[in-house]
Design a protein around this motif. Sequence first.
Motif, PDB file in Angstrom:
ATOM      1  N   ARG A 292       0.891  27.865  -1.416  1.00  0.00           N
ATOM      2  CA  ARG A 292       1.775  27.476  -0.315  1.00  0.00           C
ATOM      3  C   ARG A 292       2.237  26.023  -0.491  1.00  0.00           C
ATOM      4  O   ARG A 292       3.394  25.690  -0.218  1.00  0.00           O
ATOM      5  N   PHE A 293       1.333  25.162  -0.935  1.00  0.00           N
ATOM      6  CA  PHE A 293       1.670  23.761  -1.178  1.00  0.00           C
ATOM      7  C   PHE A 293       2.777  23.663  -2.237  1.00  0.00           C
ATOM      8  O   PHE A 293       3.769  22.942  -2.056  1.00  0.00           O
ATOM      9  N   GLU A 294       2.603  24.383  -3.346  1.00  0.00           N
ATOM     10  CA  GLU A 294       3.599  24.357  -4.423  1.00  0.00           C
ATOM     11  C   GLU A 294       4.929  24.937  -3.959  1.00  0.00           C
ATOM     12  O   GLU A 294       6.005  24.471  -4.368  1.00  0.00           O
ATOM     13  N   ALA A 295       4.871  25.974  -3.111  1.00  0.00           N
ATOM     14  CA  ALA A 295       6.106  26.572  -2.600  1.00  0.00           C
ATOM     15  C   ALA A 295       6.874  25.569  -1.746  1.00  0.00           C
ATOM     16  O   ALA A 295       8.098  25.418  -1.878  1.00  0.00           O
ATOM     17  N   HIS A 296       6.164  24.856  -0.862  1.00  0.00           N
ATOM     18  CA  HIS A 296       6.833  23.835  -0.051  1.00  0.00           C
ATOM     19  C   HIS A 296       7.374  22.710  -0.928  1.00  0.00           C
ATOM     20  O   HIS A 296       8.459  22.176  -0.670  1.00  0.00           O
ATOM     21  N   ASN A 297       6.654  22.357  -1.973  1.00  0.00           N
ATOM     22  CA  ASN A 297       7.129  21.325  -2.893  1.00  0.00           C
ATOM     23  C   ASN A 297       8.442  21.749  -3.555  1.00  0.00           C
ATOM     24  O   ASN A 297       9.383  20.954  -3.683  1.00  0.00           O
ATOM     25  N   THR A 298       8.511  23.013  -3.960  1.00  0.00           N
ATOM     26  CA  THR A 298       9.746  23.535  -4.549  1.00  0.00           C
ATOM     27  C   THR A 298      10.891  23.497  -3.544  1.00  0.00           C
ATOM     28  O   THR A 298      12.019  23.119  -3.876  1.00  0.00           O
TER      29      THR A 298
ATOM     30  N   ALA B 187       4.864  19.985   6.153  1.00  0.00           N
ATOM     31  CA  ALA B 187       4.019  21.146   5.855  1.00  0.00           C
ATOM     32  C   ALA B 187       3.049  20.832   4.719  1.00  0.00           C
ATOM     33  O   ALA B 187       1.865  21.220   4.756  1.00  0.00           O
ATOM     34  N   MET B 188       3.522  20.104   3.698  1.00  0.00           N
ATOM     35  CA  MET B 188       2.642  19.711   2.599  1.00  0.00           C
ATOM     36  C   MET B 188       1.525  18.791   3.100  1.00  0.00           C
ATOM     37  O   MET B 188       0.372  18.901   2.661  1.00  0.00           O
ATOM     38  N   GLU B 189       1.856  17.881   4.020  1.00  0.00           N
ATOM     39  CA  GLU B 189       0.847  16.977   4.571  1.00  0.00           C
ATOM     40  C   GLU B 189      -0.239  17.753   5.311  1.00  0.00           C
ATOM     41  O   GLU B 189      -1.445  17.473   5.154  1.00  0.00           O
TER      42      GLU B 189
END
Length: 746
Positions: free
Chosen positions: A459-465, A485-487
């Motif tokens: 999920r973290f990587e998806a938000h980063n993308t 969201a990443m935070e």
Amino acid sequence: MPGRDLADLLDWCTAQAERLPFGSLSGATLVWKLAARVQYACTGAHGQEFAATKLPQLYEQFVEELQAFPQLPGVYRPHDGEPDLTSEEPVRLVVGFSGAGKTTWAAHAATHCPHPVRYFDVAGIPSASVAGALAQELAARHLSQSEAETLPAADGIAVLRAVHARLAQAGTMIAVVVDNVHQLTPDEVRMLVGALPTARLILLGHPRPEQIPLAAHLGITAETLAGWSIDTVAAVFAAEDCVVDYGTVQRVLALTAGLPLYVLNSAYLTSTAYAGDGTAFCDALQAQTHTTGTAQERILEEAFDLLELRARTVAALLAIAEVPLAVAELQQLAEVAGLRPADAARAVRDLAARRFTQDFADGRVTLHDVVRPVASSAADDLPNGVTHRVRDALLQMLEGQRGLPQLGRWMRLLTETGRVEELLDLASEEGFYESGYPREIRAAVADAAENLARDTVIRFEAHNTLVTWAYYDGDWQACARHVSAMERLAVNGDSGIGPRERALLAARQFIVYGHDKDVRRLTEAFTTGLRQVESESAEERALRYSFAQALYHADEFDRADVVAQQVAEAYRAYLGLNLDDLDGPIAALQERLHASDSPDDYKRLADCFSLSVKSRRRQGIASGPETVVAIPAWKLYSITGAWRQAVDSGQEVVDILVNAGRMQQALNILERQLLPTAETYNLSELIFGLRSHRAVTLAYTSDIPAALAEIDSLSGYEPTPEQAADFCRQKAIIEALAARQRPPAR
């Protein structure tokens, strides 16, 4: 007396009457009419005689033009690279689906033809009557009434030859457009061609298998019209008050192949059924969720129904593949679908004969763009298990291929088969965003980001993308939302959130703080990030660059320049590059790249150079030694395949050259390098800006007419707010330059 009795004599007379040139009555009807007139004359009427000069009227020989070109539309829009009506070849065969604009092209081109042009449509005419009807049309136009009446009584093809002989004797060169020629057999076409050896014949028809041997016999190659250009498609949609950006017009062009009727119908449907929203129309058509049928579907479904089952199956496989396939690859998919290799090869030949496919020089084959919607429907009709097996086989087949279309299709297959983790791995690569990735994959990434059942790191990587996509789109609200969201995931996450992820988060926070002009929080976040990475490490260099980039967005251009230069020096030292290496031949630089253990760092060095140039230009330094690093930045982006950045950096170089007065060199870079790069790598969102940049550069070279024409061509597109501002500024510059060239009023 011919025949043995009266019945035989009647048959003989009827046969002779059928040979009468330009007769408007059937042979039997004419014979009975003459018999009645002779019987009437026997009573003493008309002095019991028939004058020879009155016989054509009595025979109802009708020598008059019955056919003409259809009326041209009020606004004629030419095909891309439209050809003249005639060429060096005496016979041309122009084929295309109904709606391709063949007849309208011929009607328009006829107005510019140096020869007299006759239009003749064979539709609805019995094939046995075609030659005679064509002879009548030519005689009515080119022979006098008396000349026409003295033509020999013979069958239609002999009369046509006689008409041609009269024209040849008079030295009259003509061109004849024969429409719907696909309704004739090849032998009938060859007879027409043979009867008019000195005429220029333009044969128009739908693609049919029998045209292949016909073209070979005539020693010609069947031709097609290219369809409307992207600017013409945009103008058609603009005329219907539809909103379309450059990328949407490209989608329309792919769906319709630019064929005039299909484009016109698409624009009308977009206006009436989708409130002028071109994107919504394209989405519905590609997803097969549109509720109003298109002319394109109706026309092509009829042609598709003529195919055998195996050909429809292979068309469905090509529709699923979407990209050109080699013979072995297509046969592999065909076997998965239950077809033998020989049947698949036969099917490809059948599709090619009807112009449903396009062949490439390397032997690959793909569907014609215009057929894709109909073939996609056939793909939906395949058994569900077959479709899944074909997709799985295609996924394995395309994995590892780096051609842009193949890579794009592979990414879409990853989303279709639920393999989002692999997609996110791909998105983490340095060059992922540098080419035109399929926008359809965004939905799958967004779903992964919001799916609580998925792993925290995924999920973290998806938000980063999603942050990166939002950044390139200029959607700062979306950027901030995904960073938040990443935070939350970093605070609440498990042990999977490590130093790499925290450094990544810091870099993303920089983006938000920089845009908000919050230099205090930006500096604090940078200081915190530095404590989490090793000194002089790759992570530290990346973090420092992100800090410089954020300073730029915060309008701290002087500080951004200083930091960018410092990081550039760190990368140069790490890579062992001196200034001579960067200023030298690009081939030598490319050799260094290929031999390097850190090829991505060459791109990062380019990032630093580019940011330094942008920062200096925002401080009013438009050219000169302070901006010279724009050139090595452009080189480095090009050799590392960072095509989006290469175009952006190349535009910086163009501006610097313009400011230095080197206008033609700037124009050459735009036309020969930047625009082709954007088109090749599917960077459609950059093309509008590049073309408006080209327009103003043309004006600087004093080619005002070309500059104004380019600006006018772009008026049909819906630009982004940033593009619109640039467009207005550049248009004002062009108009000001044009005013200087305009002679003073008398």
